[in-house]
Design an enzyme around this catalytic site. Structure first.
Site, short mmCIF file in Angstrom:
data_model
loop_
_atom_site.label_atom_id
_atom_site.label_comp_id
_atom_site.label_asym_id
_atom_site.label_seq_id
_atom_site.Cartn_x
_atom_site.Cartn_y
_atom_site.Cartn_z
N LYS A 112 -0.09 3.52 -0.10
CA LYS A 112 1.08 3.32 -0.96
C LYS A 112 1.87 2.08 -0.57
O LYS A 112 2.42 1.39 -1.45
CB LYS A 112 1.97 4.56 -0.92
CG LYS A 112 1.37 5.78 -1.62
CD LYS A 112 0.99 5.47 -3.06
CE LYS A 112 0.70 6.72 -3.87
NZ LYS A 112 0.26 6.38 -5.25
N TYR A 153 -2.31 8.17 3.11
CA TYR A 153 -1.56 8.05 1.86
C TYR A 153 -0.45 6.99 1.99
O TYR A 153 -0.28 6.14 1.11
CB TYR A 153 -0.96 9.41 1.53
CG TYR A 153 -0.19 9.52 0.24
CD1 TYR A 153 -0.86 9.59 -0.98
CD2 TYR A 153 1.20 9.60 0.24
CE1 TYR A 153 -0.14 9.73 -2.17
CE2 TYR A 153 1.92 9.73 -0.93
CZ TYR A 153 1.24 9.79 -2.13
OH TYR A 153 1.95 9.92 -3.30
N SER A 193 5.13 5.19 -3.03
CA SER A 193 5.70 6.45 -2.58
C SER A 193 6.65 6.20 -1.41
O SER A 193 6.46 5.26 -0.63
CB SER A 193 4.59 7.40 -2.13
OG SER A 193 5.11 8.55 -1.48
#
Length: 295
Positions: A162, A158, A145
């Site tokens: 990622k 997150y 991401s």
């Protein structure tokens, strides 16, 4: 359609909806057998996707398993292999969000996201790795991401997961090269259950998951690249790279002004960026500069 996946089997995690569903439909349309994975609570959605694919003449099978459960992942791979003979393609797509600013983030928030995105990708990849090595064929895609590549407020967990997937991809692409295992990262921008409420309606209209899946298809083709980070969304495609500049040499005797020099020559240190072949390139470059300084 020049990309023909006939005879290939693709396992896609988190494929009961959103990006995973779009990936499954496109790979099936190009001839692949599809294993639709989702958590047990969403297995009805996974079965629905399998039925949709069958309704269009494709072949798909739904399997319930949490990617964080090692035994369940192993059983899923065994079932997929029994049904289709082998698994050629793995798309590590499963994910969750636990967005909070870092000061408010709990250890549970951190672990939940790391477990699904990073450990889940490890477990699924590890369960298939030896099979792919034996078959001298594998295509693996990690879903990274821009939040990991470039950061995003409220997504430290997150983003960390990622970006860790990029590091995993870098090493696996090297280790898998001799067995024709190509490993890449896809950074999607898409309207999914995880993005609802985060973007205005007019933007969401452009971010249909179907507009990302062609990038995924390219990364699992027979002639796919390896060790690439592909970004995709709203039918736009970009590439990201982890670069290393040529830098400077500050001397081996630790002069008193070494740190001051680093700050003063900051722009020069950033010049001449390249994409290294492997991590060892850093040490090689630094030794070359040191040897050159000796005259």
């Amino acid at each position: 359609m020049s990309i023909d996946l006939t005879g290939r089997t693709a396992l896609i995690t988190g494929a009961g909806a959103g990006l995973g569903r779009a990936h499954a439909h496109l790979l099936a349309a190009h001839g692949a057998n599809i294993v639709i994975n989702d958590i047990p609570q969403s297995i009805d959605k996974a079965h629905a996707v399998a039925a949709e694919i069958a309704g269009h003449g494709g072949t798909a099978h739904a399997i319930a398993a949490s990617v964080t459960d090692e035994a369940a992942v192993s059983a899923m791979v065994d079932e997929a292999t029994r049904r289709f003979g082998k698994v050629d393609i793995l798309v590590n797509n499963a994910g969750i969000l636990r967005d909070k600013s870092f000061s408010k983030m709990t250890l549970a928030d951190w672990r939940d996201v790391i477990d699904v995105h990073l450990t889940g990708a490890y477990l699924c990849t590890h369960a298939l790795w030896d099979q792919m090595r034996t078959n001298n064929y594998g295509r693996i895609v990690m879903t990274t991401s821009s939040s990991g590549l470039y950061g995003n407020f409220g997504q430290s967990n997150y983003g960390a997961a990622k970006m860790a997937l990029v590091g995993l991809m870098q090493t696996l692409s090297i280790e898998g090269a001799k067995n024709n295992i190509r490993v890449n990262c896809l950074a999607p921008t898409a309207r999914t259950a995880m993005t609802e409420g985060l973007l205005p309606p007019e933007a969401l209209e452009l971010l249909d998951p179907d507009r990302v899946s062609p990038a995924l298809l390219a990364l699992v083709a027979d002639n796919a690249p390896t060790r690439a980070i592909l970004l995709a969304g709203a039918s736009g495609i970009e590439r990201a790279t982890i670069t290393m500049s040529h830098g400077i040499y500050i001397g081996h005797d630790q002069p008193a002004d070494a740190a001051d020099r680093i700050l003063a020559e900051w722009d020069q240190i950033g010049e001449g960026a390249t994409v290294p072949d492997m991590g060892a390139a850093q040490g090689m470059l630094e030794i070359q500069k040191a040897l050159a300084a000796r005259g």
